[in-house]
Design a protein around this motif. Structure first.
Motif, PDB file in Angstrom:
ATOM      1  N   ARG A   7       0.812  -1.221   0.000  1.00 58.83           N
ATOM      2  CA  ARG A   7       0.000   0.000   0.000  1.00 58.83           C
ATOM      3  C   ARG A   7       0.846   1.272   0.000  1.00 58.83           C
ATOM      4  O   ARG A   7       0.354   2.359   0.284  1.00 58.83           O
ATOM      5  N   ARG A   8       2.134   1.134  -0.332  1.00 59.51           N
ATOM      6  CA  ARG A   8       3.017   2.292  -0.291  1.00 59.51           C
ATOM      7  C   ARG A   8       2.738   3.253  -1.442  1.00 59.51           C
ATOM      8  O   ARG A   8       2.227   2.860  -2.497  1.00 59.51           O
ATOM      9  N   THR A   9       3.097   4.483  -1.222  1.00 61.73           N
ATOM     10  CA  THR A   9       3.014   5.511  -2.260  1.00 61.73           C
ATOM     11  C   THR A   9       4.424   6.069  -2.471  1.00 61.73           C
ATOM     12  O   THR A   9       5.321   5.860  -1.650  1.00 61.73           O
ATOM     13  N   PHE A  10       4.599   6.791  -3.589  1.00 63.71           N
ATOM     14  CA  PHE A  10       5.927   7.325  -3.917  1.00 63.71           C
ATOM     15  C   PHE A  10       5.837   8.827  -4.167  1.00 63.71           C
ATOM     16  O   PHE A  10       4.855   9.317  -4.744  1.00 63.71           O
ATOM     17  N   ALA A  11       6.873   9.526  -3.736  1.00 64.84           N
ATOM     18  CA  ALA A  11       6.945  10.974  -3.941  1.00 64.84           C
ATOM     19  C   ALA A  11       8.355  11.345  -4.407  1.00 64.84           C
ATOM     20  O   ALA A  11       9.336  10.707  -4.015  1.00 64.84           O
ATOM     21  N   GLN A  12       8.405  12.391  -5.236  1.00 64.25           N
ATOM     22  CA  GLN A  12       9.684  12.828  -5.807  1.00 64.25           C
ATOM     23  C   GLN A  12      10.679  13.187  -4.701  1.00 64.25           C
ATOM     24  O   GLN A  12      10.357  13.896  -3.752  1.00 64.25           O
ATOM     25  N   ARG A  13      11.921  12.682  -4.838  1.00 66.13           N
ATOM     26  CA  ARG A  13      12.970  13.084  -3.901  1.00 66.13           C
ATOM     27  C   ARG A  13      13.492  14.469  -4.286  1.00 66.13           C
ATOM     28  O   ARG A  13      13.433  14.869  -5.459  1.00 66.13           O
ATOM     29  N   ALA A  14      14.011  15.143  -3.302  1.00 64.34           N
ATOM     30  CA  ALA A  14      14.583  16.469  -3.552  1.00 64.34           C
ATOM     31  C   ALA A  14      15.795  16.350  -4.481  1.00 64.34           C
ATOM     32  O   ALA A  14      16.524  15.355  -4.446  1.00 64.34           O
ATOM     33  N   MET A  15      15.978  17.349  -5.321  1.00 63.34           N
ATOM     34  CA  MET A  15      17.126  17.348  -6.238  1.00 63.34           C
ATOM     35  C   MET A  15      18.423  17.243  -5.433  1.00 63.34           C
ATOM     36  O   MET A  15      18.578  17.859  -4.382  1.00 63.34           O
ATOM     37  N   GLY A  16      19.334  16.437  -5.934  1.00 64.25           N
ATOM     38  CA  GLY A  16      20.603  16.249  -5.254  1.00 64.25           C
ATOM     39  C   GLY A  16      20.603  15.112  -4.263  1.00 64.25           C
ATOM     40  O   GLY A  16      21.655  14.785  -3.691  1.00 64.25           O
ATOM     41  N   SER A  17      19.418  14.479  -4.053  1.00 67.46           N
ATOM     42  CA  SER A  17      19.352  13.348  -3.129  1.00 67.46           C
ATOM     43  C   SER A  17      19.857  12.079  -3.821  1.00 67.46           C
ATOM     44  O   SER A  17      19.649  11.878  -5.026  1.00 67.46           O
ATOM     45  N   ALA A  18      20.519  11.242  -3.050  1.00 70.56           N
ATOM     46  CA  ALA A  18      21.054   9.991  -3.601  1.00 70.56           C
ATOM     47  C   ALA A  18      20.025   8.871  -3.465  1.00 70.56           C
ATOM     48  O   ALA A  18      19.266   8.824  -2.499  1.00 70.56           O
ATOM     49  N   ALA A  19      20.004   7.975  -4.447  1.00 72.69           N
ATOM     50  CA  ALA A  19      19.085   6.841  -4.422  1.00 72.69           C
ATOM     51  C   ALA A  19      19.488   5.863  -3.328  1.00 72.69           C
ATOM     52  O   ALA A  19      20.672   5.575  -3.140  1.00 72.69           O
ATOM     53  N   GLU A  20      18.487   5.339  -2.615  1.00 72.20           N
ATOM     54  CA  GLU A  20      18.750   4.387  -1.543  1.00 72.20           C
ATOM     55  C   GLU A  20      17.718   3.265  -1.578  1.00 72.20           C
ATOM     56  O   GLU A  20      16.754   3.310  -2.347  1.00 72.20           O
ATOM     57  N   ASP A  21      17.961   2.254  -0.742  1.00 72.00           N
ATOM     58  CA  ASP A  21      17.050   1.104  -0.716  1.00 72.00           C
ATOM     59  C   ASP A  21      15.617   1.550  -0.470  1.00 72.00           C
ATOM     60  O   ASP A  21      15.353   2.406   0.388  1.00 72.00           O
ATOM     61  N   GLY A  22      14.688   0.949  -1.215  1.00 71.14           N
ATOM     62  CA  GLY A  22      13.278   1.275  -1.090  1.00 71.14           C
ATOM     63  C   GLY A  22      12.821   2.304  -2.094  1.00 71.14           C
ATOM     64  O   GLY A  22      11.618   2.439  -2.345  1.00 71.14           O
ATOM     65  N   ASP A  23      13.776   3.068  -2.699  1.00 71.11           N
ATOM     66  CA  ASP A  23      13.410   4.084  -3.690  1.00 71.11           C
ATOM     67  C   ASP A  23      13.008   3.439  -5.015  1.00 71.11           C
ATOM     68  O   ASP A  23      13.502   2.366  -5.380  1.00 71.11           O
ATOM     69  N   GLU A  55      12.253   8.397  -6.730  1.00 73.49           N
ATOM     70  CA  GLU A  55      11.077   8.620  -5.889  1.00 73.49           C
ATOM     71  C   GLU A  55      11.235   7.851  -4.583  1.00 73.49           C
ATOM     72  O   GLU A  55      11.613   6.673  -4.594  1.00 73.49           O
ATOM     73  N   ALA A  56      10.970   8.539  -3.486  1.00 74.03           N
ATOM     74  CA  ALA A  56      11.046   7.901  -2.174  1.00 74.03           C
ATOM     75  C   ALA A  56       9.715   7.237  -1.837  1.00 74.03           C
ATOM     76  O   ALA A  56       8.648   7.763  -2.159  1.00 74.03           O
TER      77      ALA A  56
END
Length: 437
Positions: free
Chosen positions: A148-164, A243-244
């Protein structure tokens, strides 16, 4: 009349069947007369076709039918009189030296073997157990949250991480040459969930939008793409979007969305525990049943009837062809699949079936009505309308037969466990469910 049974091999027998020609001819004439009353032919009214014409048109086929019926009846009667348990269909061949006024046939067939079950107290069985822990319940809740998760844009300059959830362009080459399936644009996947090979995920993890990277990727030897399996490719990947994930809180609102009437987190945990315990019970039953059956087979001596093995091979082949057809394979119903592919499995099934049948008979392990009822109620408990599922089982003899077979196997398992040398082994929940880590 005494039946002379000749032993040809361990399980192979032969009986000679003598049939009076007068009896056969009498039945042929009787059937032709009945046929003449209803047969339709051009130029004749129904029921008025001359017997000579009926005889000419249908005599051979009727005689063939009668002979088949008479031989079948004679064989069945002879086998019953000799108290033989026949395995499969007999091979019937006509003899040339029949007594005058008779026709003779040799029936060659197999009988079911004598099954000897040794001392089960010398058999060793490992009995497994497992418990539903709070950790298992927590993992299940995490799965429900991820669904049931949703996704939202990460801030510019953020690094991709697990779950993204990332969108990437990539292209791979082997020895400088592109390969099929090695290129994509705006390709989405979730980091850390095994959707991509580990080297690919490791490369993207930590990258930012707009960044590109080149890295080597070694395809496993058993990779599904045979053209690249075991080879190393050079990939270039560019991250287009990150997207986080946002997981819903475990609160009353989430619980109600799952259909839990109480609406409390405690009720959710209790419902999950109940379902997991049901799944654990059935998996343990299956695992311990297999261990018990192996122990039982290790103490059994018997010869296998080839007819039964061949029949089981045919069933397995038909199932394999049906599976191929379902997958869209052309002319799957005509696929030439050799017997040897199925023989080990067929022999084991036949052997186990005969051994279990002997134990059930000798130890009176048949399924009792109350056992069948209890098992059906357990199967139905996970449905929203269990009473409808119970009625569904009881409305069909075949479905009831399947349940009865399972109950009998459970009875056999319990019996073997009560006699054998049992060692207990506790499994973690993840080990039982086949999960890693």
């Amino acid at each position: 009349m005494a039946v002379n049974v000749e032993t040809l091999d361990k399980l192979e027998r032969k009986i000679t069947l003598n049939l009076p020609l007068a009896s056969i001819q009498g039945e042929v004439d009787s059937r032709l007369k009945r046929l003449a009353r209803t047969v339709k032919m051009d130029g004749f009214r129904p029921g008025k076709v001359p017997m000579s014409v009926v005889q000419q048109r249908y005599g051979y086929s009727v005689q063939y039918e009668v002979l088949n019926d008479k031989v079948g009846e004679a064989f069945s009667q002879a086998a019953n009189e000799a108290q033989l348990r026949v395995a499969g269909q007999p091979r019937i061949t006509e003899k040339d030296d029949a007594p005058e006024g008779e026709v003779s046939f040799d029936a060659v067939f197999e009988v079911f073997p004598e099954v000897k079950i040794g001392d089960l107290s010398e058999a060793e069985v490992e009995r497994t157990s497992a418990e539903v822990t709070d950790e298992a319940i927590d993992k299940t809740i995490d799965i429900l949250r991820k669904q049931r998760r949703t996704f939202a844009q990460r801030a510019m300059g953020s690094a991709a991480e697990d779950g993204d959830r990332v969108s990437v362009d990539f292209e791979g080459k082997i020895d400088g040459e592109p390969f099929s399936g090695g290129k994509a644009e705006d390709f989405q996947f979730l980091i850390g969930e095994g959707q991509m090979l580990k080297e690919f995920e490791d490369a993207v993890r930590g990258m930012k939008v707009g960044e590109s990277k080149t890295f080597p990727l070694a395809f496993p030897e058993d990779y599904h793409g045979k053209d690249v399996a075991g080879k190393t490719a050079d990939f270039m990947v560019t991250v287009k979007n990150i997207e986080a994930a946002h997981l819903p809180e475990v609160n009353d609102q989430m619980v109600k969305s799952l259909g839990i009437e109480d609406g409390s987190v405690d009720a959710l945990r209790a419902d999950i525990k109940k379902n997991l315990e049901r799944e654990v019970k059935f998996r343990l039953l299956a695992r311990n049943k297999q261990a018990a059956m192996e122990a039982l087979l290790s103490k059994a001596e018997l010869d296998l009837p080839n007819a039964s093995v061949q029949s089981e091979i045919e069933r397995l082949r038909d199932a394999a062809r049906a599976d191929l057809k379902q997958r869209g394979i052309k002319d799957a119903d005509k696929a030439d699949i050799p017997d040897d592919i199925f023989r080990p499995q067929a022999e084991r099934r036949v052997r186990l079936g005969l051994v279990v049948a002997e134990l059930v008979k000798s130890q009176e392990l048949q399924a009792k009505p109350e056992q069948i009822k209890t098992h059906i109620e357990e199967l139905s408990a996970s449905y929203e309308q269990p009473e409808d599922v119970v009625r569904w089982y009881y409305s069909d003899r075949n479905r009831l037969g399947e349940v009865e077979a399972v109950v009998i196997e459970n009875n056999v398992t319990d019996y073997v466990m009560s006699k054998a040398k049992v060692s207990d082994k506790a499994l973690s929940f993840d080990e039982l469910m086949g999960q890693q880590g």
